[in-house]
Every structure is written in structure tokens, then in C-alpha cells.
Design a protein around this motif. Structure first.
Motif, PDB file in Angstrom:
ATOM      1  N   HIS A  33       0.853  -1.193   0.000  1.00 46.60           N
ATOM      2  CA  HIS A  33       0.000   0.000   0.000  1.00 46.60           C
ATOM      3  C   HIS A  33       0.886   1.239   0.000  1.00 46.60           C
ATOM      4  O   HIS A  33       1.716   1.395   0.885  1.00 46.60           O
TER       5      HIS A  33
ATOM      6  N   ASP B 285      -5.014   5.236   4.139  1.00 49.06           N
ATOM      7  CA  ASP B 285      -6.450   5.372   3.853  1.00 49.06           C
ATOM      8  C   ASP B 285      -7.130   5.949   5.082  1.00 49.06           C
ATOM      9  O   ASP B 285      -7.000   5.412   6.186  1.00 49.06           O
TER      10      ASP B 285
ATOM     11  N   HIS C  90     -13.515   7.171   1.410  1.00 46.85           N
ATOM     12  CA  HIS C  90     -12.267   7.428   2.131  1.00 46.85           C
ATOM     13  C   HIS C  90     -11.324   8.250   1.263  1.00 46.85           C
ATOM     14  O   HIS C  90     -11.487   8.330   0.038  1.00 46.85           O
TER      15      HIS C  90
ATOM     16  N   HIS D 114      -7.541   8.395   0.053  1.00 50.30           N
ATOM     17  CA  HIS D 114      -6.245   7.713  -0.053  1.00 50.30           C
ATOM     18  C   HIS D 114      -5.219   8.821  -0.262  1.00 50.30           C
ATOM     19  O   HIS D 114      -5.297   9.573  -1.228  1.00 50.30           O
TER      20      HIS D 114
HETATM   21 ZN   LIG Z   1      -5.305   3.509  -0.188  1.00 51.75          ZN
END
Ligand SMILES: [Zn+2]
Length: 411
Positions: A311, A315, A390, A392
Motif C-alpha cells: 500500500h 487510507d 475514504h 487515499h
Molecule cells: Zn489507499
């Protein structure tokens, strides 16, 4: 018997020799008289006597001293069977006169037994009592077969079982007229109403599930999870004493538990760190002077950078439409759709550092715009490769993704 007869013949011969000079008629009379005396004398001398052989269908079943003794035996049969009608089913015998020794005469009980043994309509049978009350009478082998079948009917295959009736069940042997006996269906009906208590020593192998233990480590990011020891179920051999009534379990007591295979507990390592940045890296990040990209109290982190999913950002969950702020002054270098990122803004800051804001519902700036720290550049959404509303957020320095957490105070 042969001895008696030879004795009689000898007596007659000796008597004959003493009267050989008498007249022939007198001779015959004297001869007969002496013969009778000799027979009686020799019988009483040897203990032999005249009796009756009781003949049933051509064979002798007993020897009686008199017909009265046979009648006494018949009365005994009636008493043994407990039914006067027994006389009607006993055959009339033929009595054959015979000279026998006293020892050869049966006693009355023996005669009665012989009568029964030779009368098909009278048999030995079993009476079944429950709490002293007769519930069935039947041929012994059949009755015990039905009783045992009932007793064993709740046994569990492969387990050690013993059983008895809940009621006080007793049996007694006796003689009965065949016509007075119950048939197998009648016996089955009454026996099936009896309650069976089955005691069982039961041995079963029981699977023992493994437990899972969690080891926390701050050397991994929140969200990191790895099984370091694989769990394996165990097996316990459990011995129980089980009591059933008509197959229904009434009580079950554990007697012993033996561990056949011990379970191996699973170990899961879970990360607790929000960032793995070094103290020096954190210091540099703080020095960038970024603000948090969402309003205070509106958000919750769902995934940190480097949690094992490759990742590249962090997030931060928030409601759809929540304002997204520029974390520092800069120039918008991207504002539009960007594949998996969905609606995406990229801002380039003074020193060439870039910040990226993805999955926006709506974009509020255009490429080339100059933005100030805290200016709303987009609204939170779930566009592109996203499973919920959300933001990111990424920090890119010199073309490389950095851990954003220390830049926005998540360390
Ligand atoms: Zn993310």
C-alpha cells in the motif's frame, strides 16, 4: 429278572422229583399247587414282585406297583399343571403285568414326570411376572428370546452395555397346557411395554479445536497479520458412564479423558505500529509542516502505509462530501480521473515534494491552480478502486513514495 425265572424253574424241577410216583391227575394238581407256592416263595425271597408296566404308544414310560399309583400320578400331573383339564389331554395307557424287582418301580413323582414328558399337550414353560403379577406365560426359549431382544434393543453398537428392566421382572418355570400359552406376538406386545434401563460405558474420540493466540508487535504496521504457528486440532478420548431409559439418555457422567493428540495452538502476529519510519525520518517529515488533510474529528484511519499489501499511502475513512484540504501551499499538477485512483488531485510543493489525494467524489481545483495550505481541493468519495468513502493520501519525494503517517502527525 433272568435270576428270578431260573429260580422259579429250579423250584418246579425239585418239586416234580418228589412227586413222580403219584397219579397223573394228582400229579398235575400237586404240581400246580407247588408251582404257585414256589413262585410266591421265590418272589418274596428275591424281593421281586408283580407290577404294571405303563405303556404309551408301544413303549414303556414307567413301572407302577398298582393302577392306583398311576391314578395318584395323574392327580400329581393335575396339581403340577394347575388345571383339571390336564386329565383330558393325557393318553390312557395300556398296563402290562410284569414281575419286577422293587427297585424297578418308579415313585409317583417319577411317573407324573414321565406322563408329562409323553404328553405333547403339556409342556414346561416360563411365566413372566412384573411386580409379582403374571403378564405372560410361554415356551421358555421363545420367551427368553423375546425378553433378551427387548433388553438389548437399546444397546449401542461398539459400546459396552448392560441392561435391566425398570420394573421388577421375574420368571418362574412350570408345567402348562399348550393351549394355555401365549404366542410370540402376545409375548412381544407385553414385553415391549417394559422399560429398559441401559447402562453404557461409552468411549468417544472428541475433536479438540485449537486456540488462537495473538502476539502483538510494534515492528509491524497496524493491519499486518501473519500466522507464525499453524494451529492443529487435537483429539481427546472421553470415557463416560451413560444411563438410558428406552434409549433416551438420562444421565451422562465423565469418567476419564485421555489426550490422544494434544492440540497445537495457532500463533498470529499482529502489527501495532502506525509507521515504521526512523526517528530521523520522522523529524524530517515533521519539518515539512503539513496539516492534516481532513477536518478534525471527521475521520478514522483504516489502513496505514506498508501494512503488507504494498500500500503506497494511508487510507482515511470519512463521510462522503467531507472537505479535503491541501496539506501545504503548492501548485495543482493533476486534477482528474486516474485509473484505480478514481478522481485524483496531485499537488507539487515548493521543494518538489508531491502529495496525492484519491477516490474523491468531486474535484474542487484544476491543473495549474495555485493552492494555499488548508484550501479545499476536493470532497471525499469512493471513486475508482475503492470499497467505501475514504481519502487515499500519498507523499512522494524524489519520485518515491514515503510513509505519509509522520507527515500528517499519525506517528
Ligand atoms: Zn489507499
Amino acid at each position: 429278572m433272568g435270576d428270578v425265572i431260573s429260580l422259579i424253574i429250579d423250584s418246579i424241577k425239585s418239586a416234580a422229583s418228589t412227586i413222580k410216583n403219584s397219579s397223573s391227575r394228582a400229579k398235575r394238581g400237586i404240581f400246580a399247587g407247588i408251582a404257585v407256592i414256589a413262585i410266591v416263595a421265590s418272589l418274596s425271597f428275591t424281593g421281586a414282585r408283580i407290577a404294571y408296566k405303563v405303556n404309551y404308544s408301544g413303549h414303556t414310560i414307567a413301572t407302577v406297583s398298582s393302577k392306583k399309583q398311576f391314578n395318584d400320578a395323574l392327580q400329581l400331573v393335575v396339581d403340577m399343571v394347575g388345571d383339571k383339564d390336564a386329565l383330558n389331554v393325557v393318553d390312557k395307557p395300556i398296563f402290562n403285568t410284569a414281575v419286577v424287582l422293587g427297585n424297578d418301580i418308579n415313585d409317583t413323582q417319577e411317573v407324573a414326570d414321565a406322563i408329562i414328558n409323553n404328553t405333547d399337550a403339556i409342556v414346561e414353560a416360563t411365566v413372566l411376572y412384573v411386580d409379582g403379577k403374571e403378564i405372560a406365560r410361554a415356551e421358555s426359549e421363545m420367551l427368553s428370546g423375546v425378553v433378551n431382544h427387548r433388553l438389548n434393543s437399546f444397546n449401542v453398537e461398539g459400546q459396552e452395555c448392560t441392561s435391566h428392566f425398570a420394573q421388577n421382572v421375574t420368571t418362574e418355570q412350570g408345567y402348562f397346557m399348550v393351549s394355555e400359552l401365549d404366542n410370540v406376538l402376545e409375548v412381544q406386545t407385553v414385553v415391549s411395554s417394559l422399560s429398559v434401563v441401559t447402562e453404557m460405558r461409552q468411549v468417544t474420540d472428541v475433536m479438540v479445536p485449537y486456540k488462537s493466540t495473538v502476539q502483538k508487535t510494534n515492528e509491524q504496521i497496524v493491519g499486518y497479520s501473519a500466522v507464525t504457528v499453524t494451529g492443529v486440532s487435537g483429539v481427546n478420548r472421553v470415557t463416560q458412564d451413560v444411563v438410558m431409559v428406552n434409549g433416551e439418555v438420562q444421565s451422562c457422567v465423565d469418567v476419564n479423558t485421555e489426550v490422544v493428540v494434544a492440540p497445537v495452538n495457532e500463533v498470529v502476529v499482529k502489527g501495532t505500529a502506525k509507521t515504521l519510519a526512523s526517528a530521523k525520518q520522522k523529524q524530517a517529515a515533521h519539518a515539512a509542516g503539513f496539516i492534516f488533510p481532513l477536518p478534525a474529528g471527521s475521520w478514522k484511519v483504516s489502513s496505514y502505509y506498508g501494512d503488507g499489501r504494498n500500500h503506497k499511502g494511508v487510507d482515511i475513512c470519512a463521510k462522503s462530501g467531507t472537505s479535503i484540504y491541501a496539506v501545504a501551499d503548492g501548485k495543482v499538477v493533476y486534477s482528474g480521473w486516474k485509473g484505480n485512483y478514481g478522481n485524483c488531485v496531485i499537488i507539487e510543493h515548493e521543494d518538489g515534494m508531491r502529495t496525492l489525494y484519491a477516490h474523491a467524489r468531486q474535484l474542487c481545483c484544476s491543473v495549474g491552480d495555485t493552492v494555499s495550505q488548508g484550501e479545499v481541493i476536493a470532497l471525499v468519495g469512493t471513486t475508482g478502486q475503492s470499497t467505501g468513502n475514504h481519502l487515499h493520501f500519498e507523499v512522494i519525494v524524489g519520485g518515491r513514495n514515503m510513509d505519509p503517517s509522520p507527515y500528517i502527525g499519525l506517528d
